[in-house]
Design a protein around this motif. Structure first.
Motif, PDB file in Angstrom:
ATOM      1  N   ALA A   1     -15.003 -12.268 -38.096  1.00 18.51           N
ATOM      2  CA  ALA A   1     -14.096 -11.227 -38.546  1.00 18.51           C
ATOM      3  C   ALA A   1     -12.784 -11.336 -37.791  1.00 18.51           C
ATOM      4  N   SER A   2     -11.725 -10.878 -38.438  1.00 19.47           N
ATOM      5  CA  SER A   2     -10.422 -10.825 -37.785  1.00 19.47           C
ATOM      6  C   SER A   2      -9.863  -9.425 -37.928  1.00 19.47           C
ATOM      7  N   LEU A   3      -9.016  -9.052 -36.988  1.00 21.70           N
ATOM      8  CA  LEU A   3      -8.498  -7.691 -36.962  1.00 21.70           C
ATOM      9  C   LEU A   3      -7.107  -7.685 -36.366  1.00 21.70           C
ATOM     10  N   ASP A   4      -6.221  -6.932 -36.998  1.00 22.01           N
ATOM     11  CA  ASP A   4      -4.873  -6.700 -36.476  1.00 22.01           C
ATOM     12  C   ASP A   4      -4.620  -5.206 -36.631  1.00 22.01           C
ATOM     13  N   MET A   5      -4.635  -4.482 -35.526  1.00 22.12           N
ATOM     14  CA  MET A   5      -4.600  -3.025 -35.587  1.00 22.12           C
ATOM     15  C   MET A   5      -3.576  -2.462 -34.610  1.00 22.12           C
ATOM     16  N   LYS A   6      -2.902  -1.407 -35.044  1.00 25.34           N
ATOM     17  CA  LYS A   6      -2.052  -0.617 -34.147  1.00 25.34           C
ATOM     18  C   LYS A   6      -2.312   0.850 -34.425  1.00 25.34           C
ATOM     19  N   PHE A   7      -2.446   1.641 -33.366  1.00 26.45           N
ATOM     20  CA  PHE A   7      -2.645   3.080 -33.499  1.00 26.45           C
ATOM     21  C   PHE A   7      -1.728   3.791 -32.521  1.00 26.45           C
ATOM     22  N   THR A   8      -0.987   4.766 -33.015  1.00 24.53           N
ATOM     23  CA  THR A   8      -0.147   5.590 -32.144  1.00 24.53           C
ATOM     24  C   THR A   8      -0.319   7.057 -32.497  1.00 24.53           C
ATOM     25  N   ALA A   9      -0.248   7.890 -31.493  1.00 24.58           N
ATOM     26  CA  ALA A   9      -0.207   9.345 -31.674  1.00 24.58           C
ATOM     27  C   ALA A   9       1.087   9.835 -31.040  1.00 24.58           C
ATOM     28  N   THR A  10       1.965  10.371 -31.869  1.00 24.76           N
ATOM     29  CA  THR A  10       3.194  10.986 -31.359  1.00 24.76           C
ATOM     30  C   THR A  10       2.875  12.452 -31.102  1.00 24.76           C
ATOM     31  N   ALA A  11       2.744  12.803 -29.827  1.00 23.76           N
ATOM     32  CA  ALA A  11       2.207  14.101 -29.443  1.00 23.76           C
ATOM     33  C   ALA A  11       3.212  14.881 -28.609  1.00 23.76           C
ATOM     34  N   THR A  12       3.291  16.166 -28.869  1.00 27.08           N
ATOM     35  CA  THR A  12       4.096  17.074 -28.054  1.00 27.08           C
ATOM     36  C   THR A  12       3.181  18.149 -27.490  1.00 27.08           C
ATOM     37  N   ALA A  13       3.049  18.178 -26.166  1.00 23.94           N
ATOM     38  CA  ALA A  13       2.283  19.220 -25.483  1.00 23.94           C
ATOM     39  C   ALA A  13       3.284  20.256 -24.989  1.00 23.94           C
ATOM     40  N   ALA A  14       3.502  21.294 -25.776  1.00 17.36           N
ATOM     41  CA  ALA A  14       4.507  22.310 -25.454  1.00 17.36           C
ATOM     42  C   ALA A  14       3.833  23.665 -25.271  1.00 17.36           C
ATOM     43  N   ALA A  15       4.401  24.478 -24.404  1.00 16.38           N
ATOM     44  CA  ALA A  15       3.848  25.807 -24.164  1.00 16.38           C
ATOM     45  C   ALA A  15       4.938  26.746 -23.697  1.00 16.38           C
ATOM     46  N   ASP A  16       4.744  28.016 -24.017  1.00 15.85           N
ATOM     47  CA  ASP A  16       5.526  29.097 -23.426  1.00 15.85           C
ATOM     48  C   ASP A  16       4.608  29.816 -22.449  1.00 15.85           C
ATOM     49  N   VAL A  17       5.086  30.054 -21.224  1.00 14.06           N
ATOM     50  CA  VAL A  17       4.234  30.587 -20.165  1.00 14.06           C
ATOM     51  C   VAL A  17       4.868  31.835 -19.561  1.00 14.06           C
ATOM     52  N   LYS A  18       4.063  32.872 -19.451  1.00 17.32           N
ATOM     53  CA  LYS A  18       4.472  34.065 -18.720  1.00 17.32           C
ATOM     54  C   LYS A  18       3.266  34.509 -17.904  1.00 17.32           C
ATOM     55  N   VAL A  19       3.204  34.047 -16.658  1.00 23.36           N
ATOM     56  CA  VAL A  19       2.021  34.225 -15.825  1.00 23.36           C
ATOM     57  C   VAL A  19       2.466  34.601 -14.421  1.00 23.36           C
ATOM     58  N   SER A  20       1.807  35.581 -13.821  1.00 31.15           N
ATOM     59  CA  SER A  20       2.146  35.987 -12.457  1.00 31.15           C
ATOM     60  C   SER A  20       1.079  35.564 -11.459  1.00 31.15           C
ATOM     61  N   ALA A  21       0.018  34.910 -11.932  1.00 32.80           N
ATOM     62  CA  ALA A  21      -1.037  34.420 -11.045  1.00 32.80           C
ATOM     63  C   ALA A  21      -1.647  33.185 -11.682  1.00 32.80           C
ATOM     64  N   SER A  22      -2.552  32.522 -10.973  1.00 28.61           N
ATOM     65  CA  SER A  22      -3.167  31.307 -11.492  1.00 28.61           C
ATOM     66  C   SER A  22      -3.909  31.585 -12.798  1.00 28.61           C
ATOM     67  N   LEU A  23      -3.758  30.672 -13.750  1.00 30.02           N
ATOM     68  CA  LEU A  23      -4.315  30.884 -15.086  1.00 30.02           C
ATOM     69  C   LEU A  23      -4.565  29.536 -15.745  1.00 30.02           C
ATOM     70  N   LYS A  24      -5.658  29.420 -16.494  1.00 27.97           N
ATOM     71  CA  LYS A  24      -5.952  28.208 -17.249  1.00 27.97           C
ATOM     72  C   LYS A  24      -6.282  28.586 -18.680  1.00 27.97           C
ATOM     73  N   CYS A  25      -5.704  27.862 -19.629  1.00 27.60           N
ATOM     74  CA  CYS A  25      -5.989  28.097 -21.042  1.00 27.60           C
ATOM     75  C   CYS A  25      -6.291  26.770 -21.715  1.00 27.60           C
ATOM     76  N   GLU A  26      -7.253  26.784 -22.627  1.00 32.78           N
ATOM     77  CA  GLU A  26      -7.650  25.579 -23.349  1.00 32.78           C
ATOM     78  C   GLU A  26      -7.929  25.965 -24.794  1.00 32.78           C
ATOM     79  N   ALA A  27      -7.497  25.145 -25.739  1.00 38.37           N
ATOM     80  CA  ALA A  27      -7.686  25.466 -27.155  1.00 38.37           C
ATOM     81  C   ALA A  27      -7.979  24.212 -27.959  1.00 38.37           C
ATOM     82  N   PRO A  28      -9.057  24.234 -28.776  1.00 33.36           N
ATOM     83  CA  PRO A  28      -9.307  23.123 -29.702  1.00 33.36           C
ATOM     84  C   PRO A  28      -8.550  23.349 -31.004  1.00 33.36           C
ATOM     85  N   PHE A  29      -8.084  22.280 -31.616  1.00 32.68           N
ATOM     86  CA  PHE A  29      -7.317  22.378 -32.849  1.00 32.68           C
ATOM     87  C   PHE A  29      -7.981  21.570 -33.958  1.00 32.68           C
TER      88      PHE A  29
END
Length: 750
Positions: A325-353
């Protein structure tokens, strides 16, 4: 063999072995027995039941023997040439045989000699012309030896597509079933494959049959599998198979494509700090905070690349020389990890999409790029900032071949470019941002374990970033200059297949460019771009001290081996920290895939042994005598361990302590329990736990689990000397290191 009567039963024999005994439980009554012709390795076999009817009586066993024998017939129906509008075929046959070749459009071959369209034969070959490009055809070859007709043996083919088409040109292997949606009566995943019932009166396919299923509601990516078992009710059990099992020839050429990045949609919405979340802020978990605090995740992803694949089991059509078999492959993900934050103490948030899928072709096998994203943000300290994060294009490209004689010969490399977003606001501490998830590239998007010529699967993290101030607290430039660092992380494997005749084997091959972590060029970035040149009002302390504002150091010292302590960058997000480890400090900094486990030969700590309840080893400590200006002393720290997650709840309960004038204040918030592996983990006090087994945003440590930054507070007398002792040790044995990090200027008073 199929039994029909008061109820129906199916008995099946695997391809290997000369005989098999099958037991069926049937209702009482009379049953008719029939055995369908079977094509195996290109040859035709007819089944003959010893009797045509069987009577089942309650309490007794009815026995029936079925024999299969090879019959004189054409065999090894195969292509010799495939074009857009023409297909050439050849086959083997007994001397003196004559033939009838019939053609039908679609996946179902003609069942009789007078069905479909006749194709002229010449000796043991045929040329079928005037076909349509990019269409599927099925052929049935009937053989006459003497006065008896046998068959058919069948073959399905797809002609080459017209220019710009996305269908594959293919020749299916003998016995392969290319199912259409109307052929499927019921199908559902089993975990290791699928359970399938096909429509029709012919009974289920024989064991060993390779079946290609189209996309459906239950299988959105379709499925390619081999029948490994057949239930008494006729349900076929399929396990994943590869393109090499289903096709003798397969060629697909999908040119370059690029989908513009689009906003990701969350898998669900839910409450955030007691309020209803917007769709863009559907957070899976948030640790700490209050109703006035929020992290709003705004990620986007676009997929791009190309996919060219080819299987050729015959290096020259008509010659049985396995090519590979032969293979010629390219894969790219153009990703933007953006957030608005308003936190006065340590905080962690995680979300599946919701997963992002690019379907390249559906015919004859669905080939897709699939990305199931998870976005997260981690704040250590306080922040009020908008548009914080990184945008990146990350992926990989490779090309090459693999086969029986040549082995695997593939080269390639990662693709990665990135830049920081134009954040607005202030950060008093640090922000970690990550966007990554599961990637599957090959036949059948999202089908666990499915093989392919060269299928890629694993975890891809285009963005793993940390953002924080350049200058320390107290510097007049502190809020005016931010630094962003970002890396591209990948943990992927390539699955390859090879064969010789009936031998078929799968193996996973790892290439360096499919694994590891790479810092983006230009990282770190600063905002504003020249802010590191801002003048200070007066000379500032560089920040390389464990003691911050409001205290005066009298004397400090460390205990343990010199290799167990150090001032390191990246152990926790946002800059440097002072780290004590039960092993070598150099081993504590790195990636989760690395293993920190060293017996240092150092003694334990009696106080820590009392906290753990077991003997301790390899203790390391830091002691400082200081004079506070205020009446409350604070110590900010992070505890991490390689004991996570495997040894949670065991005797290997590595522990730490922070003594202020002899009293331990390193306690689980709101309790009297000391901080340890068994008191903060994924199931106990999980609000304070960070799972780093696959890499958490902003963390660069080998420890598989950590606490969020914790602060212990102790009442003190201003102007009166206070002794602070920080220590950590292994429990029950001296392996699987643990560490405690004291953040820069992490001891202060107010």
């Amino acid at each position: 063999m199929v039994l029909r009567g008061g109820s129906n039963g199916v008995a099946a024999k695997p391809a290997k072995g000369k005989q098999v005994k099958v037991t069926l439980k049937l209702a009482t009554g009379r049953y008719s027995a029939s055995a369908r012709p079977v094509s195996f390795k290109g040859r035709l076999y007819l089944g003959s039941p010893a009797k045509r009817t069987v009577r089942v009586v309650k309490g007794k066993i009815a026995r029936l023997r079925v024999r299969y024998r090879s019959v004189p017939s054409a065999s090894r129906l195969r292509p010799t040439k495939i074009e857009a509008t023409r297909l050439s075929l050849a086959w083997d046959a007994p001397r003196g045989a004559s033939f009838a070749l019939r053609r039908a459009s679609g996946p179902d071959a003609p069942a009789g000699r007078r069905m479909g369209t006749a194709v002229r034969t010449k000796k043991r070959s045929a040329v079928d012309a005037n076909l349509a490009a990019g269409q599927q055809y099925s052929y049935a070859l009937f053989t006459r030896v003497g006065k008896r007709w046998t068959g058919p043996i069948t073959l399905s083919a797809g002609t080459a597509p017209p220019p710009g088409g996305t269908a594959a040109a293919f020749i299916s292997s003998p016995g392969t079933v290319l199912a259409e949606s109307g052929d499927v009566a019921a199908v559902h995943p089993t975990g290791a494959g699928v359970a399938l019932r096909l429509r029709g009166s012919g009974g289920p396919p024989v064991i060993g049959t390779v079946i290609v299923l189209p996309p459906s509601t239950g299988l959105p990516g379709g499925f390619l599998g081999r029948v490994t078992a057949i239930g008494a009710d006729g349900t076929s059990i399929l396990e994943p198979a590869g393109l090499t099992a289903a096709f003798d020839f397969y060629s697909l050429d999908i040119p370059e494509f690029n989908d513009a990045p689009s906003q990701l949609e969350p898998k669900h919405s839910g409450p955030v700090f007691g309020k209803r979340a917007t769709r863009s802020a559907a957070l899976k978990s948030c640790l700490g905070g209050s109703a006035s605090q929020a992290i709003t995740l705004k990620p986007s992803v676009g997929l791009g690349g190309h996919f060219k694949a080819k299987i050729d089991k015959f290096s020259i059509f008509g010659k049985e020389i396995p090519k590979g078999a032969s293979l010629d492959m390219k894969f790219t993900a153009t990703a933007t990890a953006a957030a608005d934050v308003k936190v006065s103490a340590s905080l962690k948030c995680e979300a599946p999409f919701e997963p992002v899928m690019k379907m390249l072709t559906t015919s004859p096998v669905p080939i897709s790029f699939y990305f199931s994203p998870i976005a997260e943000a981690t704040v250590n300290g306080s922040a009020e900032v908008t548009n914080v994060g990184v945008t990146a294009t990350a992926g990989f490209q490779f090309s090459g071949s693999f086969g029986v004689t040549s082995g695997v010969n593939i080269g390639g490399g990662p693709i990665f470019t990135a830049g920081a977003l134009n954040a607005q606001g202030t950060i008093e501490g640090s922000v970690g941002a990550a966007l990554g998830g599961e990637v599957i590239i090959g036949p059948g998007a999202g089908t666990s374990g499915a093989g392919v010529i060269a299928g890629v699967g694993g975890k891809l993290t285009p963005v793993d970033a940390s953002i924080g101030p350049v200058f320390p607290v107290g510097d007049n430039r502190h809020g005016a200059c931010l630094r962003t660092e970002a890396a591209f992380k990948r943990e992927l494997n390539l699955t390859a297949k090879a064969w010789v005749g009936s031998w078929d084997v799968s193996r996973s091959v790892t290439f360096d460019f499919l694994k590891g972590s790479t810092q983006y060029g230009g990282s770190p970035w600063h905002w504003p771009s020249n802010c590191t040149q801002l003048p200070a009002d007066e000379p500032q302390d560089p920040g390389d001290t464990a003691v911050g504002d409001g205290v005066t150091v009298v004397e400090d010292s460390t205990t343990g081996s010199p290799e167990q302590a150090g001032h390191v960058d990246g152990f926790v997000p946002g800059g440097k920290s002072w780290v004590l480890s039960t092993g070598r400090i150099d081993d504590a900094v790195g990636e989760p895939g690395e293993f920190a486990s060293t017996g240092m030969g150092m003694p334990g700590d009696d106080d820590l042994s009392a906290l753990s309840g077991t003997t301790t080893y390899d203790a390391a400590g830091y002691e400082v005598r200081l004079i506070p200006d205020g009446d409350e002393l604070h110590v900010k720290y992070v505890f991490g361990s390689e004991e996570y997650p495997e040894y949670v709840g065991s005797q290997y309960n590595d522990v730490m302590r922070v003594l202020v004038d002899g009293k331990n204040c390193a306690l689980v918030p709101g309790s009297s329990s000391p901080v340890a592996v068994n008191t903060i983990n994924a199931s106990t006090n999980s609000d304070y736990y960070v799972d780093n087994s696959e890499g958490a945003a902003g963390y660069s440590t080998s420890m598989d689990g950590l606490t969020v930054p914790l602060t212990c507070n102790a009442k003190v007398t201003p102007g009166q000397e206070v002794t602070v002792k920080i220590a950590i040790a292994d429990s029950s044995d001296s392996i699987y290191d643990s560490a405690v990090a004291l953040l820069d200027k992490g001891i202060w008073a107010d």
